[in-house]
Design a protein around this motif. Structure first.
Motif, mmCIF file in Angstrom:
data_model
loop_
_atom_site.group_PDB
_atom_site.id
_atom_site.type_symbol
_atom_site.label_atom_id
_atom_site.label_comp_id
_atom_site.label_asym_id
_atom_site.label_seq_id
_atom_site.Cartn_x
_atom_site.Cartn_y
_atom_site.Cartn_z
ATOM 1 N N ALA A 69 -6.753 32.594 -22.172
ATOM 2 C CA ALA A 69 -7.694 33.523 -21.534
ATOM 3 C C ALA A 69 -9.117 33.023 -21.793
ATOM 4 O O ALA A 69 -9.394 32.410 -22.827
ATOM 5 C CB ALA A 69 -7.530 34.925 -22.100
ATOM 6 N N SER A 75 -7.651 32.697 -17.338
ATOM 7 C CA SER A 75 -8.385 33.791 -16.708
ATOM 8 C C SER A 75 -9.792 33.341 -16.352
ATOM 9 O O SER A 75 -10.335 32.390 -16.918
ATOM 10 C CB SER A 75 -8.414 35.025 -17.609
ATOM 11 N N THR A 128 -5.700 34.679 -13.645
ATOM 12 C CA THR A 128 -5.833 36.097 -13.981
ATOM 13 C C THR A 128 -7.294 36.458 -13.785
ATOM 14 O O THR A 128 -8.185 35.810 -14.341
ATOM 15 C CB THR A 128 -5.451 36.341 -15.466
ATOM 16 N N HIS A 147 -9.154 39.288 -17.984
ATOM 17 C CA HIS A 147 -8.490 39.289 -19.290
ATOM 18 C C HIS A 147 -9.531 39.792 -20.298
ATOM 19 O O HIS A 147 -9.949 39.056 -21.196
ATOM 20 C CB HIS A 147 -7.955 37.896 -19.620
ATOM 21 N N TRP A 148 -10.013 41.016 -20.060
ATOM 22 C CA TRP A 148 -10.731 41.840 -21.049
ATOM 23 C C TRP A 148 -12.215 41.633 -21.185
ATOM 24 O O TRP A 148 -12.852 42.327 -21.969
ATOM 25 C CB TRP A 148 -10.090 41.692 -22.436
ATOM 26 N N ASN A 167 -4.783 41.542 -16.919
ATOM 27 C CA ASN A 167 -3.904 41.282 -18.044
ATOM 28 C C ASN A 167 -3.863 42.528 -18.920
ATOM 29 O O ASN A 167 -4.897 42.946 -19.453
ATOM 30 C CB ASN A 167 -4.423 40.115 -18.886
#
Ligand code: PNW
Length: 449
Positions: A16, A78, A117, A120-121, A164
């Motif tokens: 990520a 990501s 992705t 991813h945060w 994610n």
């Protein structure tokens, strides 16, 4: 004799952006909630941050070579939203997009399928300041960002996932606060979950063929006592069904909504949202690590919890072997999780988008020998094969992770990589698990016993 996987099975490894890229302030990238969080004293072990991480931003060509040596068919990574759209809205940053175009081209030149992705945060901090995921507008901003990213990379990237692990973003980010942005309010966590799901559904309109990755758990009661059985229902509800049901059945699970009655009246859910959220996805990604074993009747916690409305549930340890995260190793739970999807939800192609284990690895004479990690992968790949044999439409498997990296609140203290990273020198050393995995990919299967 080998335990053979289906032809074309997609073998990969995952990372990520914030965990590996570094270059946190370069080429117009602005802070995300993880920059703010990791730079706040006390939030991560040792005060570790992703400022440099694996310096992948500058070393991606060498890293793609390592992937090619592994024989990876696909690489799941990501995109950093604040690199691509520094203000969280408005125009794209060319320099940000150029980095990902360069990475995608390098992968394709090496015959490796890129798997993107979108989130991813790492929410742009500016959007957190405007309310973050508890605010509905963030879902609309995400859909715009997804359209920008797809516009720039859609000609070269066939596999897209929106989010994610929305459970982590919502319940660790806004419930227990152990992840960024570190807020602790159950009602906000539930709103965040809804707006993450809504953002997913809205993004499918521009991204088209895309899926989502969930972290799913096998859940079982510590005993057959009614209180324990009910605890398992609740935790399965929040961890698994609270995401699977709206996505694949178009409704939140009624029992979980009722468990949450003291936390939220769900009035943030508007007419039409569930129809958007349940747009059929192209695939479902499953991240599987462990099983939750739970019991009822604990002291009810009034404080911050990752399990709003069910803070009294106790997580029980059984004394079975654990990884360095203290997560119990439970490969049968992966079979259970995959067959459950087949039995209880409409058919959708499945991918294990993460599976792996942290262990304490030592470099001895330039070698990293990690038999525990090999055993973990071996057991879980056997579980995948068992599920496929039982008719589960599992199409691929991604090891977590390609290389050791920034393990969120744990900083650099936990190592999940197939490739060891010496952070002082950025030297990469493939572990024995990397050689083992390369052989699995080459054979398209496992050696039988
Ligand atoms: C996942 N939990 O995180 C993430 O997708 C990865 O970025 C991460 O490195 C990997 O698994 C290993 O942790 C999780 O507390 C973090 O339940 C925490 C939890 C679950 C998944």
């Amino acid at each position: 004799m080998t335990i053979a996987f289906p032809p074309g099975f997609l073998w990969g490894a995952a990372t990520a952006a914030y965990q590996i890229e570094g270059a946190a302030t370069e080429d117009g990238r602005t802070p995300s909630i993880w920059d703010t969080f990791s730079h706040t004293p006390g939030r991560t072990v040792g005060g570790d941050t992703g400022d440099v991480a694996c310096d992948h931003y500058h070393r991606f060509r060498d890293d793609v070579k390592l992937m090619a040596d592994l024989g990876l068919r696909s690489y799941r990574f990501s995109l950093s939203w604040p690199r691509i759209q520094p203000r969280g809205s408005g125009p794209a940053s060319q320099r940000g997009l150029d980095f990902y175009r360069g990475l995608v081209d390098e992968l394709l030149d090496n015959g490796i399928e890129p798997w993107v992705t979108l989130y991813h945060w790492d929410l742009p901090q500016e959007l957190e300041d405007a309310g973050g995921w508890p605010a509905r507008d963030t879902a609309l901003r995400f859909a715009d960002y997804a359209a920008l990213a797809h516009e720039a990379l859609g000609d070269r990237v066939r596999f897209w996932t929106t989010f994610n692990e929305p459970w982590c973003s919502a319940f660790l980010g806004y419930g227990s606060g152990v992840h960024a942005p570190g807020r602790t309010d159950g009602a906000e966590a539930v709103r965040a979950a809804h707006h993450l799901l809504l953002g997913h559904g809205l993004a499918l309109r521009s991204v088209g063929q895309a899926g989502i990755t969930l972290n799913l758990y096998a859940v079982s009661p510590a005993s057959q006592a009614p209180a324990d059985v009910d605890a398992a229902r609740r935790i399965d509800g929040l961890a698994n069904r609270f995401f699977l049901d709206p996505l694949l059945r178009g409704a939140y699970p009624a029992d979980v909504v009722s468990d949450l009655a003291d936390v939220t009246d769900m009035s943030h859910v508007r007419d039409g949202d569930l129809a958007i959220i349940s747009t059929p996805p192209a695939m479902l990604g499953v991240n599987y690590y462990s099983r939750h074993v739970v019991a009822g009747g604990g002291a009810s916690s009034s404080g911050a919890t990752s399990w709003p409305g069910s803070g009294d549930v106790r997580f029980v340890t059984r004394g079975v072997p654990v990884t360095d995260m203290n997560w119990e190793i439970d490969a049968p739970g992966l079979v259970e999780t995959l067959t459950r999807l087949r039995d209880e939800y409409p058919a959708v192609p499945l991918y294990v988008t993460e599976n792996g284990a942290a262990f304490v690895d030592a470099v001895v004479d330039g070698e990293v020998v990690d038999p525990d990690r090999v055993a973990y992968f071996d057991a879980h790949l056997r579980a995948c094969h068992q599920a496929i044999t039982a008719g589960v439409p599992l199409r691929g498997y991604f090891a977590w992770s390609l290389m050791d990296n920034f393990e969120w609140a744990w900083g650099y203290t936990k190592r999940f990589g197939l490739i060891h990273v010496d952070y002082a020198t950025q030297l990469r050393t493939p572990k024995s698990s990397a050689r083992w995995y390369a052989e699995v990919i080459r054979r398209n299967g496992l050696a039988a016993e």
